[in-house]
Design an enzyme around this catalytic site. Sequence first.
Site, PDB file in Angstrom:
ATOM      1  N   GLU A   4      18.826  -5.501  47.372  1.00  0.00           N
ATOM      2  CA  GLU A   4      18.188  -4.269  46.902  1.00  0.00           C
ATOM      3  C   GLU A   4      17.961  -3.274  48.036  1.00  0.00           C
ATOM      4  O   GLU A   4      17.712  -3.662  49.173  1.00  0.00           O
ATOM      5  CB  GLU A   4      16.837  -4.593  46.259  1.00  0.00           C
ATOM      6  CG  GLU A   4      16.176  -3.385  45.608  1.00  0.00           C
ATOM      7  CD  GLU A   4      14.756  -3.665  45.150  1.00  0.00           C
ATOM      8  OE1 GLU A   4      14.004  -4.281  45.928  1.00  0.00           O
ATOM      9  OE2 GLU A   4      14.407  -3.268  44.032  1.00  0.00           O
ATOM     10  N   ARG A  38      10.891  -7.216  57.127  1.00  0.00           N
ATOM     11  CA  ARG A  38      11.295  -5.890  56.653  1.00  0.00           C
ATOM     12  C   ARG A  38      11.335  -4.896  57.818  1.00  0.00           C
ATOM     13  O   ARG A  38      12.176  -4.008  57.871  1.00  0.00           O
ATOM     14  CB  ARG A  38      10.299  -5.367  55.617  1.00  0.00           C
ATOM     15  CG  ARG A  38      10.170  -6.178  54.373  1.00  0.00           C
ATOM     16  CD  ARG A  38       9.064  -5.608  53.508  1.00  0.00           C
ATOM     17  NE  ARG A  38       8.540  -6.615  52.583  1.00  0.00           N
ATOM     18  CZ  ARG A  38       7.501  -6.418  51.796  1.00  0.00           C
ATOM     19  NH1 ARG A  38       6.882  -5.256  51.802  1.00  0.00           N
ATOM     20  NH2 ARG A  38       7.080  -7.376  50.989  1.00  0.00           N
TER      21      ARG A  38
END
Length: 567
Positions: free
Chosen positions: A256, A189
């Site tokens: 997402e 991430r």
Amino acid sequence: MTGPPATDRSGPALPCRAGGTASGTAPAPETETAPGPRAGTATGTDPTTPSGIDPGTGLGRDPGTRSGTGPGTGTGNDPTTPSGTHPGVGTRTDPGTPSGTRPGVGSGGSRRAGRGGGLPSLREVVAYVGALGKPGVAQVLATARDRGRVAVQPRCGVAEHAGMRALLRSLEAEAAPDVLTLTIDSHTRLRRFEEARRLLATRPQELNGYPLVAHGWRRARDLNEAVAAPLEVRHGSPEPQRLFDTAVAGGITSFEGGGISYNLPYSKEVPLAVSLAAWDRVDRRCGELAELGLVVDRELFGTLTAVLVPPSISLAVSVLEAVLAARAGVRCLSVAYPQGGHLEQDVAALTAVPVLAERYLPPGVAVHPVLHEFMGVFPRARRHAEDLILYGALVARLGRASKIITKTHQEASGIPDVRANIEGVRLADRANSPLLGFLSVDEGRVREERRWILAEVAEIVGPVLEGRTAGPGALAGAIVDAFADGTLDIPFSASRFARSQIVPRRDPEGAIRYLCAGALPLSAESLRRHRDLLAGPRGCLPSAASLPAILLADINYFPSLFREEPE
């Protein structure tokens, strides 16, 4: 407090059979050697690479690469990572990135996935997905909406490929969710790809999700071919370009996040201009894919910090991200809303989504309301947790959501095991039963809530959208300016680029209101309503001294409702 994305490290040791590989073994992670087409995949290389597509090194030319948008340094605080599992963060430097170049931005075309793994062309990806023989997420959502049922999706992500594959297959075999998830680890991430790769090789138990970039796009295809349900990547990255390229190359059809919603809740030091530019590049790539025939669902994370988020601020952020995405060419948007806990308010927020889409988005963009089952503090007792899970699923049904993201009865205790995940999916899906068609909600109260929510969203996004219609860059600049002066804001943000002057609290019925709206441009009428509803019949508001205790009580709303003792 719990929050997204949850992970699950307890995938069962099921037999690992490669669904589409010729050899029956999973592909190796990406290596230094530039790959050719994988045996057993549908199409191999694409000899008809279109103009503008870099056939050997990336997912095509990036028409909007820009200079001067390099990342700042930062800590990337992730409030949703399970305690004790978040790796230390301190630098945003990507060891695998050539000096002075951010992956996917400013390189003028050549991109790499994994360690030196070349990515297939966009046309090859489109052909591969078409040959998979299963619907994409956009098709699943459209079918669910047309049939009047709520598609069900769990969260799940473990580090090792065999475990991830087994977990997906187990969930599908025993719970048959409509969409399956790859939840990504924190290093990936934060674009710390080399650290993710090192831990994957040495101590995979320290990764709190699936390091997709380290595994590479071929392994994503292996996961895709192992299950019938389409996959979505859930992560939390403010700069997801490389992750997106790898996911799309693997045939994953839903991604997402957004430039606001995957930055401000998670990261402390990433400038909004950087994350908005990064997500613009993702959205433009989705537009290119749509023109080639592959619609990628872009799910917007209106859940934000998941803690007492007023519906109008959740939806206002999603509207702005949706406008940006639609202008970039995205053709399918899922607007995720976090269950707050008040029936009429939650149903009103979900049913406001189609109205907002009609007001702010061009025709031809499919928009789906999505409910995230309650993301705050869960009750500890299993029976109470299951009551809350079923309640959330019924809210999704009554709110005509296209999809629900599920929780488990182990939510209060940490990362769920696979059995709890399976049971959570099954329980949520029970709300789709035709026997429950008699369920209804007070439509008058829902209409009233929705009317106010829509008015507040208009008051919040109007000044940002007005006069900023020249293009995504102009709108992105307006968003940055609005967060700087507080006319856009979110509660409890981790970022120094949001003021977080909003103070929410529950009214006597449990609905989430603005105790303090900060500098949000809400009308006097809207502010008065919130004040009146919070004051209740006794007509009094809390003092500043009592505020911390009141907020804590609101955060622990459901455990208190079930009369569970505080830990």
